[in-house]
Design a protein around this motif. Structure first.
Motif, mmCIF file in Angstrom:
data_model
loop_
_atom_site.group_PDB
_atom_site.id
_atom_site.type_symbol
_atom_site.label_atom_id
_atom_site.label_comp_id
_atom_site.label_asym_id
_atom_site.label_seq_id
_atom_site.Cartn_x
_atom_site.Cartn_y
_atom_site.Cartn_z
ATOM 1 N N ALA A 41 0.643 -1.162 -0.108
ATOM 2 C CA ALA A 41 -0.111 -0.066 0.006
ATOM 3 C C ALA A 41 0.919 1.194 -0.004
ATOM 4 N N THR A 42 1.850 1.242 0.856
ATOM 5 C CA THR A 42 2.911 2.273 0.772
ATOM 6 C C THR A 42 3.473 2.606 -0.559
ATOM 7 N N ILE A 43 3.930 1.672 -1.234
ATOM 8 C CA ILE A 43 4.451 1.730 -2.541
ATOM 9 C C ILE A 43 3.654 2.107 -3.467
ATOM 10 N N SER A 44 2.265 1.885 -3.435
ATOM 11 C CA SER A 44 1.348 2.381 -4.550
ATOM 12 C C SER A 44 1.317 3.595 -4.065
ATOM 13 N N PHE A 45 0.763 4.147 -3.058
ATOM 14 C CA PHE A 45 0.542 5.491 -2.737
ATOM 15 C C PHE A 45 1.773 6.320 -2.891
ATOM 16 N N GLY A 46 2.895 5.978 -2.577
ATOM 17 C CA GLY A 46 4.151 6.726 -2.713
ATOM 18 C C GLY A 46 4.587 7.006 -4.045
ATOM 19 N N SER A 47 4.583 5.945 -5.014
ATOM 20 C CA SER A 47 4.864 6.166 -6.330
ATOM 21 C C SER A 47 3.763 6.989 -6.937
ATOM 22 N N GLY A 48 2.612 7.173 -6.545
ATOM 23 C CA GLY A 48 1.735 8.233 -7.069
ATOM 24 C C GLY A 48 2.003 9.393 -6.452
ATOM 25 N N LEU A 49 2.429 9.497 -5.456
ATOM 26 C CA LEU A 49 2.990 10.912 -4.844
ATOM 27 C C LEU A 49 4.323 11.493 -5.462
ATOM 28 N N LEU A 50 4.979 10.617 -5.860
ATOM 29 C CA LEU A 50 6.294 11.004 -6.708
ATOM 30 C C LEU A 50 6.209 11.446 -7.953
ATOM 31 N N GLY A 88 -8.704 8.569 4.080
ATOM 32 C CA GLY A 88 -9.771 7.733 3.485
ATOM 33 C C GLY A 88 -9.218 6.729 2.365
ATOM 34 N N GLY A 89 -8.404 6.952 1.476
ATOM 35 C CA GLY A 89 -7.932 6.035 0.745
ATOM 36 C C GLY A 89 -6.969 5.208 1.295
ATOM 37 N N ALA A 90 -6.025 5.667 2.605
ATOM 38 C CA ALA A 90 -5.263 4.719 3.109
ATOM 39 C C ALA A 90 -6.015 3.679 3.861
ATOM 40 N N ALA A 91 -7.205 4.202 4.471
ATOM 41 C CA ALA A 91 -7.907 3.248 5.307
ATOM 42 C C ALA A 91 -8.523 2.039 4.378
ATOM 43 N N PHE A 92 -8.859 2.505 3.161
ATOM 44 C CA PHE A 92 -9.374 1.365 2.089
ATOM 45 C C PHE A 92 -8.219 0.359 2.162
ATOM 46 N N VAL A 93 -7.027 0.879 1.303
ATOM 47 C CA VAL A 93 -5.955 -0.102 1.045
ATOM 48 C C VAL A 93 -5.383 -0.958 2.277
ATOM 49 N N LEU A 94 -5.291 -0.265 3.493
ATOM 50 C CA LEU A 94 -4.880 -1.037 4.805
ATOM 51 C C LEU A 94 -5.972 -2.135 5.208
ATOM 52 N N THR A 95 -7.347 -1.728 5.013
ATOM 53 C CA THR A 95 -8.440 -2.918 5.521
ATOM 54 C C THR A 95 -8.497 -3.844 4.396
ATOM 55 N N GLN A 96 -8.086 -3.429 3.237
ATOM 56 C CA GLN A 96 -7.880 -4.593 2.197
ATOM 57 C C GLN A 96 -6.890 -5.548 2.549
ATOM 58 N N ALA A 204 -0.589 12.950 -1.002
ATOM 59 C CA ALA A 204 0.152 13.348 0.114
ATOM 60 C C ALA A 204 -0.214 12.861 1.528
ATOM 61 N N ALA A 205 -1.435 13.311 2.092
ATOM 62 C CA ALA A 205 -1.851 12.867 3.202
ATOM 63 C C ALA A 205 -1.860 11.371 3.184
ATOM 64 N N GLY A 206 -2.237 10.543 2.304
ATOM 65 C CA GLY A 206 -2.451 9.136 2.294
ATOM 66 C C GLY A 206 -1.094 8.488 2.578
ATOM 67 N N THR A 207 -0.089 9.007 1.582
ATOM 68 C CA THR A 207 1.082 8.526 1.653
ATOM 69 C C THR A 207 1.796 8.833 3.253
ATOM 70 N N GLY A 208 1.636 9.809 3.827
ATOM 71 C CA GLY A 208 2.040 10.237 5.000
ATOM 72 C C GLY A 208 1.606 9.254 5.961
ATOM 73 N N ALA A 209 0.181 9.061 6.121
ATOM 74 C CA ALA A 209 -0.363 8.026 6.957
ATOM 75 C C ALA A 209 0.149 6.841 6.830
ATOM 76 N N LEU A 210 0.235 6.433 5.576
ATOM 77 C CA LEU A 210 0.705 4.825 5.470
ATOM 78 C C LEU A 210 2.254 4.596 5.773
ATOM 79 N N VAL A 211 3.254 5.762 5.452
ATOM 80 C CA VAL A 211 4.550 5.685 5.850
ATOM 81 C C VAL A 211 4.525 5.473 7.624
ATOM 82 N N ALA A 212 3.881 6.434 8.179
ATOM 83 C CA ALA A 212 3.923 6.308 9.632
ATOM 84 C C ALA A 212 3.553 4.847 10.082
ATOM 85 N N ILE A 213 2.424 4.459 9.499
ATOM 86 C CA ILE A 213 2.074 2.853 9.910
ATOM 87 C C ILE A 213 2.977 2.034 9.567
#
Length: 333
Positions: A41-50, A88-96, A204-213
């Protein structure tokens, strides 16, 4: 259904199909990482942010949009929580990653959809989205119920006993979070005048949350031993950019509920197409799946026929003349 609304409905359905594609890619990436859904999930969000950050370097208009959002947040015309839709997106991919292995895709999908539809009805009624308050008309409620029935029908022959149904709470909550994400992202788009900027803040928000987790997860579990070498496994972020951009651009036109119904329909149709074209994991297309997709399309048509005109909902202490929808992000608290 107004003719002017039809293109937005088609775009929203297409974005739902892209969600299915991203889920397939991210799932394969997690498998390639030894089952580490946190890292995937972090790679997916992080690559999009990049990718979006690189775009900011070359797109002056997008940089101006970021500046306008920052200025609006500082001036409190835009609330800070309204730029955190990516949670919200971070919650979705993590719950998945946490529950699909326990519940299976069928129950997970039903729970996500139930939460998303409930959230769409609630947030439209509250006026949380940029389109302003939307009355829960009979047709919209009927459309929501039919979409839930469609998902249940399409998954009916895949359900089994002996499952921990208490775990359904997580995807139910995640579904509500997805509706909240769609609502607040539209305010960022209005503040910046750019769907690109709204998408950037989402990532940015989703990646930040996922990196912390992921950092906390790594302390206890560690990082994957290797990265998969297949290039397509790293395209999830690009796919996410497209469907989140569509959601940011269309939520004001359709409202949170109707956007959610369209994306759900796209997810069902996209899953069917992927199972037909790229079968894997024993996936089987059954008559129930096809019937469920047909019912979902009918549900979206019924909900769309109710129109998307904001209602005049006056609360205690509120002025009789509600602010225009495009200014709603400056009034919400």
């Amino acid at each position: 259904m107004p003719t002017a609304t039809a293109p937005w409905l088609l775009l929203a359905v297409f974005s739902g199909a892209l969600i299915s594609l991203q889920s397939r890619i991210t799932g394969a990436l997690a498998a390639g990482l030894g089952g580490d859904g946190f890292a995937a999930a972090t790679i997916s969000f992080g690559s999009g942010l990049l990718v979006l950050a690189i775009g900011l370097v070359v797109a002056r208009g997008a940089r101006r949009g970021v500046g306008r959002v920052v200025a609006d947040v500082r001036a409190r015309r835009l609330r800070r929580w309204q730029v955190l839709g990516g949670f919200g997106g971070a919650a979705f991919v993590l719950t998945q990653g946490l529950t699909v292995g326990v519940l299976g895709v069928a129950l997970f999908s039903v729970a996500i959809v139930a939460g998303q539809v409930a959230g769409g009805l609630l947030f439209d009624r509250m006026g949380l989205g940029p389109a302003g308050p939307q009355r829960p008309t009979r047709r919209r409620v009927l459309g929501a119920v039919l979409v839930l029935a469609a998902v249940g029908l399409s998954m009916a022959d895949k359900l089994g006993g002996g499952l921990p149904y208490a775990a359904l709470a997580l995807p139910l909550i995640a579904g509500v979070c997805v509706s909240w994400q769609q609502a607040v992202n539209g305010h960022v788009r209005n503040a910046s005048g750019s769907a690109y900027t709204g998408t950037f803040f989402n990532f940015a928000a989703g990646t930040g949350a996922l990196v912390a987790i992921l950092v906390l997860h790594t302390v206890f579990v560690g990082l994957p031993d290797r990265l998969p070498t297949e290039p397509y496994l790293y395209l999830g972020g690009l796919v996410g950019i497209v469907f989140i951009s569509i959601a940011v651009a269309t939520v004001q036109k359709l409202g949170v509920l109707l956007l959610g119904l369209c994306t759900i329909t796209g997810q069902l149709a996209g899953s069917l197409a992927l199972d037909l074209l790229l079968p894997h994991g024993g996936a089987e297309v059954t008559p129930a799946t096809v019937a469920g997709i047909a019912l979902a399309l009918a549900a979206v048509t019924i909900a769309a026929l109710s129109g998307s005109t904001p209602s005049r909902i006056v609360t205690r202490g509120a002025a009789a003349d509600a602010p225009a929808p495009q200014e709603s992000h400056r009034k919400l608290s």
